[in-house]
Design a protein around this motif. Structure first.
Motif, PDB file in Angstrom:
ATOM      1  N   VAL A  69       0.857  -1.184   0.000  1.00 37.14           N
ATOM      2  CA  VAL A  69       0.000   0.000   0.000  1.00 37.14           C
ATOM      3  C   VAL A  69       0.897   1.240   0.000  1.00 37.14           C
ATOM      4  CG1 VAL A  69      -1.746   1.298   1.270  1.00 37.14           C
ATOM      5  CG2 VAL A  69      -1.874  -1.206   1.164  1.00 37.14           C
ATOM      6  N   GLY A  71       1.387   5.292  -2.236  1.00 36.86           N
ATOM      7  CA  GLY A  71       1.023   6.203  -3.311  1.00 36.86           C
ATOM      8  C   GLY A  71       2.257   6.669  -4.068  1.00 36.86           C
ATOM      9  N   ASN A  72       3.411   6.061  -3.777  1.00 35.49           N
ATOM     10  CA  ASN A  72       4.674   6.560  -4.324  1.00 35.49           C
ATOM     11  C   ASN A  72       5.224   5.607  -5.385  1.00 35.49           C
ATOM     12  OD1 ASN A  72       7.515   7.146  -4.606  1.00 35.49           O
ATOM     13  ND2 ASN A  72       7.325   8.458  -2.798  1.00 35.49           N
ATOM     14  N   GLU A  78      11.427   0.783  -7.060  1.00 36.09           N
ATOM     15  CA  GLU A  78      12.642   0.289  -6.397  1.00 36.09           C
ATOM     16  C   GLU A  78      12.376  -1.032  -5.679  1.00 36.09           C
ATOM     17  OE1 GLU A  78      14.704   3.121  -3.951  1.00 36.09           O
ATOM     18  OE2 GLU A  78      15.125   4.447  -5.636  1.00 36.09           O
ATOM     19  N   GLU A 139       5.374   1.182   3.751  1.00 36.34           N
ATOM     20  CA  GLU A 139       6.761   1.614   3.932  1.00 36.34           C
ATOM     21  C   GLU A 139       6.760   3.078   4.281  1.00 36.34           C
ATOM     22  OE1 GLU A 139       8.943   3.885   2.368  1.00 36.34           O
ATOM     23  OE2 GLU A 139      10.374   2.730   1.183  1.00 36.34           O
ATOM     24  N   ASP A 140       7.588   3.454   5.230  1.00 37.16           N
ATOM     25  CA  ASP A 140       7.710   4.860   5.569  1.00 37.16           C
ATOM     26  C   ASP A 140       9.190   5.247   5.509  1.00 37.16           C
ATOM     27  OD1 ASP A 140       5.723   6.962   6.451  1.00 37.16           O
ATOM     28  OD2 ASP A 140       7.450   7.366   7.736  1.00 37.16           O
ATOM     29  N   LEU A 160      10.291  18.765   2.588  1.00 38.76           N
ATOM     30  CA  LEU A 160      10.733  18.861   1.196  1.00 38.76           C
ATOM     31  C   LEU A 160       9.751  19.691   0.381  1.00 38.76           C
ATOM     32  CD1 LEU A 160      12.769  17.905  -0.945  1.00 38.76           C
ATOM     33  CD2 LEU A 160      11.404  15.823  -1.224  1.00 38.76           C
ATOM     34  N   PHE A 216      13.217  11.869  -7.970  1.00 34.86           N
ATOM     35  CA  PHE A 216      12.800  11.174  -6.746  1.00 34.86           C
ATOM     36  C   PHE A 216      13.239  11.963  -5.525  1.00 34.86           C
ATOM     37  CE2 PHE A 216      12.743   6.725  -4.494  1.00 34.86           C
ATOM     38  CZ  PHE A 216      11.679   7.142  -3.713  1.00 34.86           C
ATOM     39  N   TRP A 218      14.395  13.554  -2.262  1.00 37.22           N
ATOM     40  CA  TRP A 218      15.622  14.207  -1.799  1.00 37.22           C
ATOM     41  C   TRP A 218      16.877  13.481  -2.282  1.00 37.22           C
ATOM     42  CZ3 TRP A 218      17.273  10.067   0.846  1.00 37.22           C
ATOM     43  CH2 TRP A 218      16.309   9.246   1.420  1.00 37.22           C
ATOM     44  N   ASP A 219      16.730  12.545  -3.212  1.00 34.04           N
ATOM     45  CA  ASP A 219      17.888  11.824  -3.767  1.00 34.04           C
ATOM     46  C   ASP A 219      19.057  12.757  -4.150  1.00 34.04           C
ATOM     47  OD1 ASP A 219      17.257   9.166  -3.519  1.00 34.04           O
ATOM     48  OD2 ASP A 219      16.829   8.806  -5.639  1.00 34.04           O
ATOM     49  N   LYS A 240      22.337   2.232  -6.443  1.00 29.91           N
ATOM     50  CA  LYS A 240      21.587   2.713  -5.272  1.00 29.91           C
ATOM     51  C   LYS A 240      20.946   1.541  -4.537  1.00 29.91           C
ATOM     52  CE  LYS A 240      17.675   5.446  -3.662  1.00 29.91           C
ATOM     53  NZ  LYS A 240      16.423   6.160  -3.937  1.00 29.91           N
ATOM     54  N   ARG A 246      16.302   1.470   1.582  1.00 28.48           N
ATOM     55  CA  ARG A 246      15.168   0.627   1.144  1.00 28.48           C
ATOM     56  C   ARG A 246      15.623  -0.810   0.924  1.00 28.48           C
ATOM     57  NH1 ARG A 246      13.278   4.012  -1.839  1.00 28.48           N
ATOM     58  NH2 ARG A 246      11.722   4.624  -0.325  1.00 28.48           N
TER      59      ARG A 246
HETATM   60  O1  LIG Z   1      15.140  10.943  -2.624  1.00 34.29           O
HETATM   61  C1  LIG Z   1      14.481  10.071  -2.127  1.00 34.29           C
HETATM   62  N1  LIG Z   1      14.956   8.806  -2.121  1.00 34.29           N
HETATM   63  C2  LIG Z   1      14.324   7.768  -1.575  1.00 34.29           C
HETATM   64  O2  LIG Z   1      14.787   6.630  -1.605  1.00 34.29           O
HETATM   65  C3  LIG Z   1      13.057   8.076  -0.982  1.00 34.29           C
HETATM   66  N2  LIG Z   1      12.124   7.337  -0.388  1.00 34.29           N
HETATM   67  C4  LIG Z   1      11.130   8.164  -0.067  1.00 34.29           C
HETATM   68  N3  LIG Z   1      11.399   9.415  -0.434  1.00 34.29           N
HETATM   69  C5  LIG Z   1      10.620  10.619  -0.217  1.00 34.29           C
HETATM   70  O3  LIG Z   1      10.578  10.861   1.193  1.00 34.29           O
HETATM   71  C6  LIG Z   1       9.239  11.147   1.611  1.00 34.29           C
HETATM   72  C7  LIG Z   1       8.784   9.983   2.433  1.00 34.29           C
HETATM   73  O4  LIG Z   1       7.432  10.076   2.792  1.00 34.29           O
HETATM   74  P1  LIG Z   1       6.544   8.773   2.864  1.00 34.29           P
HETATM   75  O5  LIG Z   1       7.349   7.619   3.362  1.00 34.29           O
HETATM   76  O6  LIG Z   1       5.304   9.098   3.581  1.00 34.29           O
HETATM   77  O7  LIG Z   1       6.249   8.477   1.309  1.00 34.29           O
HETATM   78  P2  LIG Z   1       5.001   8.802   0.360  1.00 34.29           P
HETATM   79  O8  LIG Z   1       3.957   9.555   1.104  1.00 34.29           O
HETATM   80  O9  LIG Z   1       5.538   9.431  -0.864  1.00 34.29           O
HETATM   81  O10 LIG Z   1       4.464   7.369  -0.026  1.00 34.29           O
HETATM   82  P3  LIG Z   1       3.529   6.376   0.845  1.00 34.29           P
HETATM   83  O11 LIG Z   1       3.480   6.904   2.248  1.00 34.29           O
HETATM   84  O12 LIG Z   1       2.203   6.368   0.183  1.00 34.29           O
HETATM   85  O13 LIG Z   1       4.219   5.041   0.766  1.00 34.29           O
HETATM   86  C8  LIG Z   1       8.463  11.348   0.318  1.00 34.29           C
HETATM   87  O14 LIG Z   1       8.569  12.693  -0.054  1.00 34.29           O
HETATM   88  C9  LIG Z   1       9.207  10.459  -0.666  1.00 34.29           C
HETATM   89  O15 LIG Z   1       9.070  10.884  -2.017  1.00 34.29           O
HETATM   90  C10 LIG Z   1      12.589   9.391  -1.022  1.00 34.29           C
HETATM   91  N4  LIG Z   1      13.288  10.375  -1.582  1.00 34.29           N
END
Ligand SMILES: O=c1[nH]c(=O)c2ncn([C@@H]3O[C@H](COP(=O)(O)OP(=O)(O)OP(=O)(O)O)[C@@H](O)[C@H]3O)c2[nH]1
Ligand SMILES: [Mg+2]
Length: 259
Positions: A69, A71-72, A78, A139-140, A160, A216, A218-219, A240, A246
């Protein structure tokens, strides 16, 4: 949703998917594993506690499906690449003994609470399991700055968005340490009402001026210590995924699935 493996995780509302049992290696594996049982009445889906790797090796080679689950789309990409490469690696060694995983995803707007990375990850997974009505993973991702006592941490997404890549650098301007830790926390729920299990991976590095593609998060501003001077964004995906937060978290989850 229909999947190649046809497993329970891919059809969240199927009665065969729901498990109220507490998660432990064998019940977890059984609940994820059974392509064969998805068409059976619930009473016949409650498998004995057989380690899934052994059971699957003799019964089927179909991939088992995990419902992720998120949205990313970058995370999903990955995760699929990491699982595929690790599965190929082990299957080359012994194709009959190691099952592979396929990942289905569902994009849900799951509330994210405040707290530690673990608390945020657990709450997110609990909420996701309630919505899908069955087992799932979430995953967070957090980015913890040493100089700021671990912040932004799990709130990196909002930082960010608010200040951008340049702003993340500026936040550290008055501090000598630019050290940061990328933290990935996978959570697995066996279904509604169960306590999620946590699998964490960390990669150490520092915050630098943005370099590399910006597709992607903050990569571009995270330079891992093991990256030979490159930011995550400057590294290719394979590089990576060998050292990333991850990869490290997913490797623990993958091993758990195969117990
Ligand atoms: O440069 C990056 N390299 C990575 O490897 C990476 N992994 C996650 N992120 C970003 O860090 C925040 C986490 O927030 P987050 O864990 O709540 O994710 P999300 O809301 O985008 O998805 P999800 O919660 O639906 O799974 C979000 O802005 C993601 O885009 C990354 N940025
Ligand atoms: Mg999120």
């Amino acid at each position: 949703m229909t999947t190649a493996g046809g497993s329970l995780a891919s059809s969240p509302h199927s009665p065969t998917e729901t498990s109220d049992s507490q998660a432990h290696p064998h019940s977890f594996s059984s609940s994820f594993a059974s392509d064969r049982t998805s068409q059976l009445p619930r009473s016949q889906t409650l498998l004995p506690t057989i380690p899934v790797a052994a059971e699957t090796a003799t019964m089927t080679t179909s991939p088992r499906t995990i419902l992720f689950v998120t949205g990313n789309a970058n995370k999903l990409k990955e995760v699929r690449a990491i699982l595929l490469s690790s599965t190929q690696h082990t299957e080359n060694a012994n194709p009959a003994a190691t099952p592979s995983f396929s990942v289905e995803s569902q994009d849900l707007d799951v509330p994210e609470v405040q707290g530690t990375t673990e608390e945020v990850a657990k709450a997110k997974c609990k909420a996701a399991a309630e919505i899908v009505g069955g087992p799932c993973i979430t995953e967070d991702t957090a980015l913890a700055f040493e100089a700021l006592g671990g912040l932004p941490g799990p709130y990196i997404k909002y930082f960010l968005k608010a200040v951008g890549l340049e702003g993340l650098n500026n936040m550290l301007a008055g501090f000598p340490s630019k050290r940061a830790t990328a933290i990935c926390t996978f959570a697995y729920s066996a279904g509604p009402g169960t306590e999620p299990l946590i699998f964490e991976g960390r990669t150490e590095g520092k915050i630098v001026q943005a370099r590399g593609p910006t597709h992607f998060g903050w990569d571009p501003v995270f330079e891992p210590d093991e990256g030979e001077g490159k930011t995550y964004a400057e590294m290719d995906g394979v590089a990576k995924n060998k050292i990333s937060h991850r990869y490290r978290a997913l490797d623990k989850l993958r091993k758990y699935l195969l117990e």
